[in-house]
Design an enzyme around this catalytic site. Sequence first.
Site, short mmCIF file in Angstrom:
data_model
loop_
_atom_site.label_atom_id
_atom_site.label_comp_id
_atom_site.label_asym_id
_atom_site.label_seq_id
_atom_site.Cartn_x
_atom_site.Cartn_y
_atom_site.Cartn_z
N ASN A 14 0.84 -1.21 0.00
CA ASN A 14 0.00 0.00 0.00
C ASN A 14 0.88 1.26 0.00
O ASN A 14 0.54 2.24 -0.66
CB ASN A 14 -0.95 -0.01 1.20
CG ASN A 14 -2.19 -0.85 0.94
OD1 ASN A 14 -3.07 -0.43 0.20
ND2 ASN A 14 -2.22 -2.04 1.48
N ARG A 66 4.10 -0.75 27.37
CA ARG A 66 3.31 -0.26 26.22
C ARG A 66 3.25 1.27 26.21
O ARG A 66 3.35 1.90 25.16
CB ARG A 66 1.89 -0.85 26.30
CG ARG A 66 1.20 -0.99 24.97
CD ARG A 66 1.73 -2.17 24.19
NE ARG A 66 1.22 -2.16 22.81
CZ ARG A 66 1.86 -2.72 21.78
NH1 ARG A 66 3.01 -3.31 21.97
NH2 ARG A 66 1.35 -2.69 20.55
N ASN A 108 -7.00 5.01 7.57
CA ASN A 108 -6.62 3.59 7.58
C ASN A 108 -7.25 2.91 6.38
O ASN A 108 -8.34 3.27 5.94
CB ASN A 108 -7.13 2.94 8.88
CG ASN A 108 -6.77 1.47 8.96
OD1 ASN A 108 -5.61 1.09 8.78
ND2 ASN A 108 -7.77 0.63 9.20
N HIS A 110 -8.71 -0.66 5.24
CA HIS A 110 -9.13 -1.95 5.79
C HIS A 110 -9.60 -2.82 4.62
O HIS A 110 -10.38 -2.34 3.77
CB HIS A 110 -10.25 -1.76 6.82
CG HIS A 110 -10.70 -3.06 7.42
ND1 HIS A 110 -9.96 -3.73 8.36
CD2 HIS A 110 -11.79 -3.82 7.16
CE1 HIS A 110 -10.59 -4.86 8.67
NE2 HIS A 110 -11.70 -4.94 7.95
N ALA A 180 -8.67 -2.95 -5.26
CA ALA A 180 -9.34 -2.00 -4.36
C ALA A 180 -8.36 -1.18 -3.52
O ALA A 180 -8.27 0.05 -3.66
CB ALA A 180 -10.32 -2.74 -3.46
C1 GRF Z 1 -3.19 -5.23 3.57
O1 GRF Z 1 -3.96 -6.38 3.29
C2 GRF Z 1 -4.07 -4.18 4.16
O2 GRF Z 1 -5.41 -4.24 3.75
C3 GRF Z 1 -4.05 -4.50 5.60
O3 GRF Z 1 -2.76 -5.00 5.87
C4 GRF Z 1 -2.18 -5.48 4.67
C5 GRF Z 1 -0.92 -4.70 4.49
O4 GRF Z 1 -0.37 -4.90 3.30
N1 GRF Z 1 -4.36 -3.32 6.37
P1 GRF Z 1 0.93 -4.05 2.85
O5 GRF Z 1 1.89 -4.01 4.02
O6 GRF Z 1 0.47 -2.67 2.49
O7 GRF Z 1 1.45 -4.80 1.68
#
Ligand code: GRF
Length: 207
Positions: A14, A66, A108, A110, A180
């Site tokens: 991503n 934490r 974020n 998802h 997506a």
């Molecule tokens: C992806 O499937 C995203 O939807 C989820 O975590 C995964 C991360 O993938 N939040 P990357 O590290 O961006 O390849």
Amino acid sequence: MLKLAVLVSGGGTNLQAILDAIDRGDIKNARVEVVISNNRDAFALERAKKHNIEAQCVSPRDYDDRGAFHLALLKTLDSYDVDLVVLAGFLVVIPQEMIDKYRNRIINIHPSLIPSFCGTGYYGLKVHEGVLARGVRVTGATVHFVDEGTDTGPIILQKAVEVHNGDTPEILQRRVMEQAEWVILPRAIDLIANDKVSVEEGRVVIA
Ligand code: GRF
């Protein structure tokens, strides 16, 4: 120019989609200032370095508890003075003080059509396992603002993806990413960077 921090934990596909979209001009008026990971082995950090972007690791293993980790994460983020925080596969629960300080400035991605298959326990492959177990014919991905809940903030963009006969969780995850996630996350950033997104009465309005 919208300054971004991208928070990652894994492969960084991503993040790569964001960097490629900026390079192509599909995201205008935005720049990635820093990539921060909780996982020193995250390949996403390599992607950042290859792109000459500052890559920081703030690992919980380096702190006694934490609370100390959360403080270090927030201090590191604050030091870059960014406008928008992008969680791109970041598997750390965002601490309340960060939510408060970056209200409606954390987004974020998802990998489902929220409110389906989201919330505690639904992350990574577990999302797609749930989709296949339920037998839904359509899934997809969602970009949303982050609030106190888990996957509960105002929804910015969604994109549907078909489930095919014979899909495994891995095959479906890849299709959801390609069709997506890697499309709507850059698009959401471009909309925000060009002042097209507002939140009114808890719901997103896109100009
Ligand atoms: C992806 O499937 C995203 O939807 C989820 O975590 C995964 C991360 O993938 N939040 P990357 O590290 O961006 O390849």
